[in-house]
Design an enzyme around this catalytic site. Sequence first.
Site, short mmCIF file in Angstrom:
data_model
loop_
_atom_site.label_atom_id
_atom_site.label_comp_id
_atom_site.label_asym_id
_atom_site.label_seq_id
_atom_site.Cartn_x
_atom_site.Cartn_y
_atom_site.Cartn_z
N CYS A 2 0.85 -1.19 0.00
CA CYS A 2 0.00 0.00 0.00
C CYS A 2 0.88 1.24 0.00
O CYS A 2 2.11 1.15 -0.02
CB CYS A 2 -0.90 0.03 1.24
SG CYS A 2 -1.94 -1.43 1.44
N ASP A 100 -3.39 -9.61 7.01
CA ASP A 100 -2.24 -9.42 7.90
C ASP A 100 -2.31 -8.11 8.68
O ASP A 100 -1.75 -8.01 9.78
CB ASP A 100 -0.93 -9.52 7.12
CG ASP A 100 -0.90 -8.63 5.88
OD1 ASP A 100 -1.95 -8.06 5.53
OD2 ASP A 100 0.18 -8.51 5.27
N ILE A 318 12.68 -9.63 -19.83
CA ILE A 318 12.94 -8.53 -20.76
C ILE A 318 14.14 -8.92 -21.63
O ILE A 318 15.17 -9.37 -21.11
CB ILE A 318 13.28 -7.23 -20.00
CG1 ILE A 318 12.15 -6.85 -19.04
CG2 ILE A 318 13.55 -6.09 -20.98
CD1 ILE A 318 10.85 -6.51 -19.70
N SER A 390 11.13 -11.91 -7.19
CA SER A 390 12.34 -11.51 -7.89
C SER A 390 13.55 -12.16 -7.23
O SER A 390 13.53 -12.47 -6.03
CB SER A 390 12.46 -9.98 -7.85
OG SER A 390 13.80 -9.57 -7.99
N GLY A 391 14.63 -12.31 -7.98
CA GLY A 391 15.86 -12.88 -7.44
C GLY A 391 16.77 -11.83 -6.81
O GLY A 391 17.92 -12.12 -6.49
#
EC number: 6.3.5.4
Length: 655
Positions: A2, A100, A318, A390-391
Site C-alpha cells: 500500500c 495481515d 525482458i 524476484s531474485g
Amino acid sequence: MCGIAGFISPHVSPDARHTAVARMNAAMLHRGPDDHGIVSDGPATLGMRRLAIFDPAHGHQPMTTSDGRFHIVFNGAIYNFRQLRAELSSVGHTFRSDCDTEVLLAAFAHWGSACLARLRGMFAFAVWDCREQSLFLARDPLGIKPLYYSLGPATSPSSDSTPVSTGGSFLFASELRALLASGHCSAAISPESVNACLAYLTPHAPATIYRDALSLRPGECATFKNNRLQIRAYWTFRDGTAFPSVSQLSTLNSQPIPRAYSRAEFSSQLRTQLDDSIRAHTLADVPVGAFLSGGLDSGVIAGLMARQQGTKLKTFSIGFAETAYSEATEAAATAEYLGTEHTALVLSGEQVADDLPRILATFDQPTGDAINTFYASQLARACGVTVALSGLGGDELFGGYPSFRNTPKLARWLPLWRALPSALRRPFLAQLRRGRTRRQKLADFLEHASDLHSLASLQRRNFSEIQRAALLSPDLANTFPFSPHPELAHLSSELPPNDTDPFSVISAWEIRTYMADVLLRDSDVMSMAHSLELRVPFVDRPLLEWLWRQPAHFKDDPSLSPKALLAEAARDVLPPDLLTRRKRGFTLPFPLWMRSTLRPFLDETFSVSSVARSGFFNTSAVTARWQTFLSRDVSRDWSRLWSLAVLITFVNRRR
C-alpha cells in the site's frame, strides 16, 4: 502493499490535515488502486491507499482496535501472520478478517514495539496511540519497504540530540512525492545529497535528495510525542547474529537455528531455508508470478516456485534486439525446462526513448538503475499478476559481486601500503590519478581506506574523487573537499567488526547500502508504479540469520565459482546448462542507445543551459565529459554518465 501517509500537528485544524493527507493519498494512487481511507484523532490524521493482497474483500485501512485506542496504517506483507494470529487467538484476541493488517494491529496492541521481533516480512507501518497521544513508526530490518518523514524546516536538536519539531508538525509517507504533495514539506534539493549522488550514486538513508525529508534506516523504529522524534535501531547485523530468530520467538516453533558442519549439511540446510522462504513469499489471495532472467538467482526462485505450486507458474522477462546484451534466449530455455507460462518483452531503444518522460516522472529520487524493473513490472501486471517474486538479493547474500573477491585481497595489502613513507606513496597515487576511472578509484582506495570497513564503503563509488570534485560547481567543490561514505561511522558500528570474516563484512555493506538504498528503493517505486507487489525471497530475515550463523568457508569457498553452493542447493530444479552458464549480469544496451535513440535527450540534458539551470554543477566539466563519451571508446563510463543525466534532470524538474 500500500501507500501510507500521516500528518501530526496540534496547530493545524483537522480539516486542513485531512486535506493535506488526501493530497498525499492522491499522489500515491498507483500504490493502492483498490481502496483508500483517512482517519483523524486529536492532532493526528492518517491515510492509506490499498493494493489488496490478503482477504481482498476486507482489510480496509486505517484500521482501529475494538477499544478505539490504536489506529494503524500499514504498507507491506507479514508472511507469518497466520501463526501470529493463532498465537494471539490463544490469549483471547478475536479477528474479523483474514488479512495481515488486523494481525499486525493486534500484535502491536498486545506486545507493543516488542512485536517487531516476531514479524517475518516486508513492512513500514505507523500506529497512532489515542491514549498516549503518540505515533509509533517502524521499517522492516532489511529496508524492503520505504518510510519517509519530515519534521519541517524548523527542526532543531534538543539538549540530548533528539530531533525536535519546533513547528510541532510531523509528516510521514511511503513516497517522497507524497510528502511534497502535502504542501507542508519543501522540495528544496539537498546539496549534500547531490554530492552523495556523484560519489555513491545515491543519498543514503537517513538522507534523501530533499533537504527537509528524511528516511528511517532499515531496522529502525521511532516514536513522535510532544514534538520530539526518538529513533532507535531494533535490529542490526551485530545483534542479528545473536538475535533470537523469528522462528525462535514464535511459541509455535521453538527449534534453534541449525549450524552446518559439512558442505553437504550446508547445502541441505540451505535448501530447507530456501523452500521455507518460497512458501512464505508465495502466500497471497491474488495471482503470483515471477521475474525470470537468464541467470541463476531468478532461476532458483522460479524453479522452487514451480516445484511448490500446484498451478502453472507465470514468468516474465525482458530481452533486446541487441543480442550481445540480451538473455531472452536463456530465460526462455529456463522457462521451457520449468514448464512455466512465459512472456517476454523485446525492448528497443526507440521504446525507451518514447517512454522516457513517463519513466523519469516515476523516479522518487535520482537513480542510474531501475528501467528494467519498470518494464518487467508493467509486463507482469498487464498479464494479470498482482504479486511477482524476484531474485534480488542473491548477489548480496551469496557473493555474486567482484567486491567479494577483490576487497579482501586489497585489505591484506593495505597495512603494507600504509607503512610505506608518504614520499613513496604520493608519486604512485599521482600516476594512478592520471589514468582512467578504474585506476583513479584504486588511488582513492589507497589514499583514504584504513581498514576493511573503509574499503568496503568505497566499493560502490560512482565517480572517482577527482571526477566528483571536477563535476561540482566550484563553490560546492570547496564545501565538500572530500567525500567519505556518509554512513561510514554508523555502519562501522552496526555491521560486523573488522576481525569478522571479510565475506560477512562485504555482504553486510552491500546489503545495507547498494541493495537497500538503490535496488530495493528503485524496485519498490517501479513495481508500485504499475500496482504490482514485488517480493524478494532472498531478502528474508530468517534466511539471512541462518546464513550468518554458518561457517564462512561454506559461504566463500575460493575453489568454487561464486554462488556455487546456491546452485548446488537448488540443483534438482534447475536446467543443467544453467549451472555452467557464465554470469553476465543484467545490463540494458545503454552504451549503444546513448549514442542513438537516447542521444537527443542527453544532448539537451548536457547542454550548457540545462547544466547551468541546475545550479549544482560545473558546466564545462559536464559537457566535456559527454563529448568525451561520444568521441572516444569509453563505453564503460555509460552508467556514470546516465546517472549524471538523471540527476541533472531530476534537479531541473524542481526548478
